[in-house]
Design a protein around this motif. Structure first.
Motif: not given
Length: 387
Positions: A332-356
């Motif tokens: 869970f730690a590994r996969c959640t960190r992967e999602i968090q890293a992807k969300a941060r990379r998408a921060a400029t175009r994804d309105p849900q990035a900060q929430r994620t």
């Protein structure tokens, strides 16, 4: 799974899943002509679509049909036949074997199977005649569907575990935990199967979510439609992946409750049985997050990763509660960190990035704390559940 004479949990869970598989086969059959022989005269007079009415009735009465058969009154009902394909059709047409399995279960476990089958069947029937080409209505409608088809499974399993002494009895009353276990898995399947469900004409993504990311096509006069997410223009503009990420963020909100449920279980085999699909689900969400391929086909985790997860969740490889807890928490730690890293990379175009990012941060904080407790104590996390 353990199978003691006075608490045959392996048999009970096996029968439970087979019964629900048979029920699901009837629900999944979209060829309504399969229900012609079950149409009644009142259907033709009072219901516009007689075939749908017959299907609804079969779903609602499935548990009663099973109960009557166990009691030797199978002749009250017309035998089931002609539903599904392959092994599923074979299952439906050999219901006698299921009836025998039910008959040898202790009464308290048999009642659990019948109760959940009835609730699930009635719940499924409510969606039979609905136009679902554009998904469910809103978050509440979506969550209700997830409860009927998956949360109820969490309810039934918990009642079986508690009856057989493999979890605290009070866990049964904690709907927010067992319902989340089922809903998290169902949401993951629905997210992953966007295109397949769309082709089948029965989609589940809630309109209240996808409408935020789909605009009306003024040039061609097309109204808003869930299928627009699969358009190349929507994918290229990032609208489709933003909607996808919104769906995944909603699913991640349930992770905390899932971890609390797993921590309450007190048998390695049962923990393995419950944790494996949860880890597969978080790994699937990781590979789906911000992935436009979800709108072009079915995205799956790599076979090697799936094999690694199965080994890490195997009670034969890791026979103690301590090891299993350490392993599922690490995934869970590994996969959640992967999602968090992807969300941060998408921060400029994804309105849900900060929430994620925030949701992932909360999950990681909880998981890291639990892993630290395991390391420092050298003992499993608490084996009793409390409010």
């Amino acid at each position: 799974m353990p199978n003691k004479p006075d608490a045959p949990i392996r048999l009970a869970v096996g029968i439970f899943y087979i019964v629900l598989r048979a029920l699901d086969t009837v629900e999944d059959d979209m060829n309504l002509s399969s229900f012609d022989s079950y149409v009644l005269e009142e259907d033709k007079k009072d219901v516009e679509d007689a075939r749908s009415a017959a299907k609804q009735r079969l779903l609602c009465q499935f548990a009663q049909r099973l109960s009557d058969s166990v009691e030797g009154n199978a002749d009250k009902h017309q035998p089931l036949h002609g539903f599904g394909e392959g092994h599923e059709r074979e299952l439906i047409e050999n219901m006698d074997a299921i009836v025998y399995g039910m008959s040898v279960l202790p009464p308290k476990l048999r009642q659990v199977v019948l109760d959940i089958t009835e609730e699930m069947g009635v719940g499924m029937a409510g969606y039979v005649s609905r136009d679902l080409k554009n998904g469910t209505d809103d978050a509440k409608d979506f969550e209700q569907y997830c409860h009927y088809v998956a949360g109820t499974v969490g309810d039934g399993l918990t009642r079986i575990f508690a009856s057989c002494g493999y979890c605290p009895a009070d866990l049964v009353s904690h709907r927010e935990l067992w319902d989340a276990m089922g809903s998290f898995l169902q949401r993951t399947n629905i997210i992953r199967d966007y295109l397949e469900d769309l082709v089948d004409g029965r989609a589940w993504w809630p309109r209240s979510v996808w409408e935020l990311y789909v605009t009306k096509d003024a040039e061609f006069g097309r109204s808003k439609s869930l299928s627009r997410l699969a358009d190349s223009a929507s994918i290229e503009a990032g609208h489709s992946t933003s909607c996808l990420n919104h769906m995944i963020a909603d699913a991640l909100e349930m992770v905390g409750s899932c971890l609390s449920y797993l921590e309450a279980l007190n048998d390695p085999d049962v923990i393995s049985f419950c944790a494996l699909p949860q880890v597969m689900a978080i790994a699937t969400l990781s590979v789906c997050f911000d992935n436009q391929k979800v709108f072009q086909g079915v995205v799956k985790i790599r076979k090697g990763q799936a094999a690694r997860i199965m080994l890490d969740m195997s009670p034969m490889e890791h026979p103690t509660i301590f090891e299993l807890q350490q392993n599922y928490l690490s995934w869970f730690a590994r996969c959640t960190r992967e999602i968090q890293a992807k969300a941060r990379r998408a921060a400029t175009r994804d309105p849900q990035a900060q929430r994620t990012d925030n949701i992932c941060g909360k999950i990681i904080k909880v998981v890291d704390s639990k892993l630290q407790c395991l390391q420092e104590s050298g003992r499993p996390l608490g084996q009793t559940h409390s409010d």
